[in-house]
Design a protein around this motif. Sequence first.
Motif, PDB file in Angstrom:
ATOM      1  N   TRP A   1       0.881  -1.169   0.000  1.00 27.72           N
ATOM      2  CA  TRP A   1       0.000   0.000   0.000  1.00 27.72           C
ATOM      3  C   TRP A   1       0.915   1.214   0.000  1.00 27.72           C
ATOM      4  N   PRO A   2       1.187   1.786  -1.155  1.00 30.01           N
ATOM      5  CA  PRO A   2       2.139   2.897  -1.245  1.00 30.01           C
ATOM      6  C   PRO A   2       1.782   4.029  -0.289  1.00 30.01           C
ATOM      7  N   GLY A   3       2.780   4.480   0.438  1.00 29.61           N
ATOM      8  CA  GLY A   3       2.575   5.555   1.390  1.00 29.61           C
ATOM      9  C   GLY A   3       2.129   5.088   2.752  1.00 29.61           C
ATOM     10  N   LEU A   4       1.781   3.811   2.880  1.00 29.56           N
ATOM     11  CA  LEU A   4       1.327   3.297   4.173  1.00 29.56           C
ATOM     12  C   LEU A   4       2.207   2.151   4.662  1.00 29.56           C
ATOM     13  N   THR A   5       2.347   1.106   3.834  1.00 29.49           N
ATOM     14  CA  THR A   5       3.200  -0.008   4.255  1.00 29.49           C
ATOM     15  C   THR A   5       4.669   0.373   4.107  1.00 29.49           C
ATOM     16  N   LYS A   6       5.448  -0.014   5.079  1.00 31.68           N
ATOM     17  CA  LYS A   6       6.878   0.248   5.034  1.00 31.68           C
ATOM     18  C   LYS A   6       7.544  -0.770   4.126  1.00 31.68           C
ATOM     19  N   PRO A   7       8.343  -0.332   3.158  1.00 32.19           N
ATOM     20  CA  PRO A   7       9.015  -1.277   2.256  1.00 32.19           C
ATOM     21  C   PRO A   7       9.855  -2.294   3.020  1.00 32.19           C
ATOM     22  N   SER A   8       9.823  -3.534   2.534  1.00 29.81           N
ATOM     23  CA  SER A   8      10.598  -4.643   3.097  1.00 29.81           C
ATOM     24  C   SER A   8      10.244  -4.955   4.550  1.00 29.81           C
ATOM     25  N   SER A   9       9.040  -4.592   4.966  1.00 28.37           N
ATOM     26  CA  SER A   9       8.634  -4.882   6.335  1.00 28.37           C
ATOM     27  C   SER A   9       8.051  -6.293   6.432  1.00 28.37           C
ATOM     28  N   VAL A  10       8.072  -6.848   7.637  1.00 24.53           N
ATOM     29  CA  VAL A  10       7.582  -8.202   7.878  1.00 24.53           C
ATOM     30  C   VAL A  10       6.638  -8.187   9.071  1.00 24.53           C
ATOM     31  N   ALA A  11       5.430  -8.713   8.865  1.00 22.77           N
ATOM     32  CA  ALA A  11       4.434  -8.799   9.934  1.00 22.77           C
ATOM     33  C   ALA A  11       4.329 -10.247  10.404  1.00 22.77           C
ATOM     34  N   LYS A  12       4.491 -10.456  11.700  1.00 22.51           N
ATOM     35  CA  LYS A  12       4.385 -11.796  12.266  1.00 22.51           C
ATOM     36  C   LYS A  12       2.999 -12.068  12.856  1.00 22.51           C
ATOM     37  N   GLN A  13       2.193 -11.025  13.002  1.00 14.74           N
ATOM     38  CA  GLN A  13       0.853 -11.201  13.560  1.00 14.74           C
ATOM     39  C   GLN A  13       0.015 -12.093  12.647  1.00 14.74           C
ATOM     40  N   TYR A  14      -0.680 -13.049  13.231  1.00 16.43           N
ATOM     41  CA  TYR A  14      -1.489 -13.941  12.415  1.00 16.43           C
ATOM     42  C   TYR A  14      -2.784 -13.267  11.964  1.00 16.43           C
ATOM     43  N   VAL A  15      -3.148 -13.531  10.716  1.00 18.73           N
ATOM     44  CA  VAL A  15      -4.378 -13.034  10.102  1.00 18.73           C
ATOM     45  C   VAL A  15      -5.027 -14.201   9.368  1.00 18.73           C
ATOM     46  N   ILE A  16      -6.290 -14.024   8.982  1.00 22.50           N
ATOM     47  CA  ILE A  16      -7.007 -15.103   8.305  1.00 22.50           C
ATOM     48  C   ILE A  16      -7.852 -14.518   7.190  1.00 22.50           C
ATOM     49  N   ILE A  17      -8.267 -15.341   6.270  1.00 25.01           N
ATOM     50  CA  ILE A  17      -8.844 -14.892   5.005  1.00 25.01           C
ATOM     51  C   ILE A  17     -10.088 -14.016   5.170  1.00 25.01           C
ATOM     52  N   GLU A  18     -10.922 -14.250   6.186  1.00 19.44           N
ATOM     53  CA  GLU A  18     -12.113 -13.413   6.349  1.00 19.44           C
ATOM     54  C   GLU A  18     -11.761 -11.984   6.734  1.00 19.44           C
ATOM     55  N   ASP A  19     -10.496 -11.750   7.116  1.00 15.99           N
ATOM     56  CA  ASP A  19     -10.057 -10.394   7.447  1.00 15.99           C
ATOM     57  C   ASP A  19      -9.992  -9.493   6.213  1.00 15.99           C
ATOM     58  N   PHE A  20      -9.932 -10.088   5.046  1.00 12.89           N
ATOM     59  CA  PHE A  20      -9.822  -9.282   3.826  1.00 12.89           C
ATOM     60  C   PHE A  20     -11.047  -8.396   3.624  1.00 12.89           C
ATOM     61  N   PHE A  21     -12.229  -8.890   3.962  1.00  7.01           N
ATOM     62  CA  PHE A  21     -13.476  -8.156   3.730  1.00  7.01           C
ATOM     63  C   PHE A  21     -13.451  -6.783   4.418  1.00  7.01           C
ATOM     64  N   PRO A  22     -13.322  -6.707   5.751  1.00  5.56           N
ATOM     65  CA  PRO A  22     -13.312  -5.376   6.375  1.00  5.56           C
ATOM     66  C   PRO A  22     -12.078  -4.553   6.020  1.00  5.56           C
ATOM     67  N   THR A  23     -10.963  -5.229   5.723  1.00  8.37           N
ATOM     68  CA  THR A  23      -9.743  -4.507   5.367  1.00  8.37           C
ATOM     69  C   THR A  23      -9.905  -3.765   4.049  1.00  8.37           C
ATOM     70  N   ILE A  24     -10.402  -4.451   3.042  1.00  3.83           N
ATOM     71  CA  ILE A  24     -10.551  -3.834   1.712  1.00  3.83           C
ATOM     72  C   ILE A  24     -11.552  -2.691   1.752  1.00  3.83           C
ATOM     73  N   LEU A  25     -12.630  -2.857   2.485  1.00  2.00           N
ATOM     74  CA  LEU A  25     -13.613  -1.774   2.585  1.00  2.00           C
ATOM     75  C   LEU A  25     -13.029  -0.579   3.335  1.00  2.00           C
ATOM     76  N   GLU A  26     -12.194  -0.844   4.340  1.00  2.00           N
ATOM     77  CA  GLU A  26     -11.523   0.266   5.029  1.00  2.00           C
ATOM     78  C   GLU A  26     -10.537   0.956   4.096  1.00  2.00           C
ATOM     79  N   MET A  27      -9.821   0.185   3.295  1.00  2.00           N
ATOM     80  CA  MET A  27      -8.918   0.785   2.314  1.00  2.00           C
ATOM     81  C   MET A  27      -9.657   1.722   1.375  1.00  2.00           C
ATOM     82  N   ALA A  28     -10.867   1.314   0.989  1.00  2.00           N
ATOM     83  CA  ALA A  28     -11.673   2.098   0.049  1.00  2.00           C
ATOM     84  C   ALA A  28     -12.410   3.253   0.720  1.00  2.00           C
ATOM     85  N   GLY A  29     -12.272   3.354   2.037  1.00  2.00           N
ATOM     86  CA  GLY A  29     -12.939   4.435   2.756  1.00  2.00           C
ATOM     87  C   GLY A  29     -14.429   4.236   2.905  1.00  2.00           C
TER      88      GLY A  29
END
Length: 518
Positions: free
Chosen positions: A362-390
Amino acid sequence: MIRSQFMKHQGKEFVLILFMTLLFSVPGYTQQKPNVIVFLVDDMGWQDTSLPFWTQTTPLNKRYHTPNMERLAKEGMKFTNAYATPVCTPTRISLISGMNAAHHKVTNWTSPQHNVSSDNDDEQFLPATWNYSGLSPKPGIPNTIYATPYPQLLKEAGYFTIHVGKAHWASIGSPGANPYNLGFMVNIGGHAAGHPQSYYGQDFYGNKPGKNTLQSVPDLEEYYGTETFLTEALTLEALKALDAPIKNKQPFYLNMAHYAIHTPIQADERFYQKYIAAGLAPIEAKYASLIEGMDKSLGDIMDYLKAKKADQNTVIIFMSDNGGLSLVPPRAGIAHSQNLPLKAGKGSLNEGGIREPMIVKWPGLTKPSSVAKQYVIIEDFFPTILEMAGIKNYKTHQEIDGKSFVPILKNANYTDNQRALYWHFPNKWIPEDGPGINYKSAIRVGDWKLIYNMRDGSTELYNLKEDIGEQKNEAPAYPEKVRTMAAQLGTQLKEWEAPMPVIKATGKTLSMPGLTGN
């Protein structure tokens, strides 16, 4: 405002400021909402890449060649604990609905045939009452989950919505089989089938008269009789579909859902010989060529966005729908070793079947070459994408189980070790049981993961931080943790009214794990 600016700025400097102010105040001139691409690969394992998702590079990472995944990770954030479900349709419906598979009850893959369950016969159990016809955007369709898909919400918010490739949300005869009914304005190649009949343009992708089946890929007549591999054809069509929204400065959503690397394992001739030369068995060379062809598609899309000057306003989310296939045949070698150090593969609730390669840029938001260890799951995409879209205060027919991972994108060190993830597979995927395969449920909380075996009520407990390969069952050493996690799993499944198989000998529905008297 202009008068005050005039008092502060003179001559050419004021003219430039006035010009820019007027220019960017024109409605529609600039696009404020980010474009979003979900690049979804079929059956790609956590280790099917030259990009390591573990703490070290492995022999499998050295086998494959995915430079564009490496490039995307350098520009964005790599998730090392991202999860899907063990087979395809449950993942795709969890993604598009925001619901856990145990909740939407599409717990196995959907047959393209109308009202036909894909479950195999079993000596111990009768089939669970699951939604084997898939997702429906309309109520009252038998054996489906009625839910609001997020592409519909994006479309209503002004997004140009495109689906390319594998759909596999519902069976023929169900409205969810048609991507146009799920909010997509363009559909290329998506229908009820879960794999292609053929990847080859010479075979018309399975559409030759008299030879076509339900798995024949639609919409690509332009490439019939050519040497254009399916992955390439879908990519070319996706780029064509992006031209209009980019030209019109309209935000777009692209669901780039490749059929690769699902069976049939066929050689992408552009890359096949290099893997034969490297000494791979022919079937493994074909598999590797499918992966590299998919990676080329990712690079082609990234190059296109850059050429169109749309790359800095486009979010790219890379994900797979389940773990890599580890059955032999069709794979070569020792069964369930193809995703090492992860245990087992597709169809399993062990890590090899559900842990996926995931990258977000996500240009301007995600830090390049960063690594997230927090676990996530596929149903998380729904609220995430809608939040991205405002998009806020949206209404859905279903309750959303997913949790936005935007906070993780802002801070790779974000940690929530109290959250529980759930998996539920009350089905018979293949005739013979295997590690984590058939009639299993699971829960992960922090570093601990519990797997419940429906056949005999036994449990397996693993500390994934210390034992990513799930080799040491800690259940005997931690009986209280087993009881606590099993009860938490059973309570959640009961709340969701998750389907359970029926015991043939008694005709009674199997009890939920960890609970008595349910």
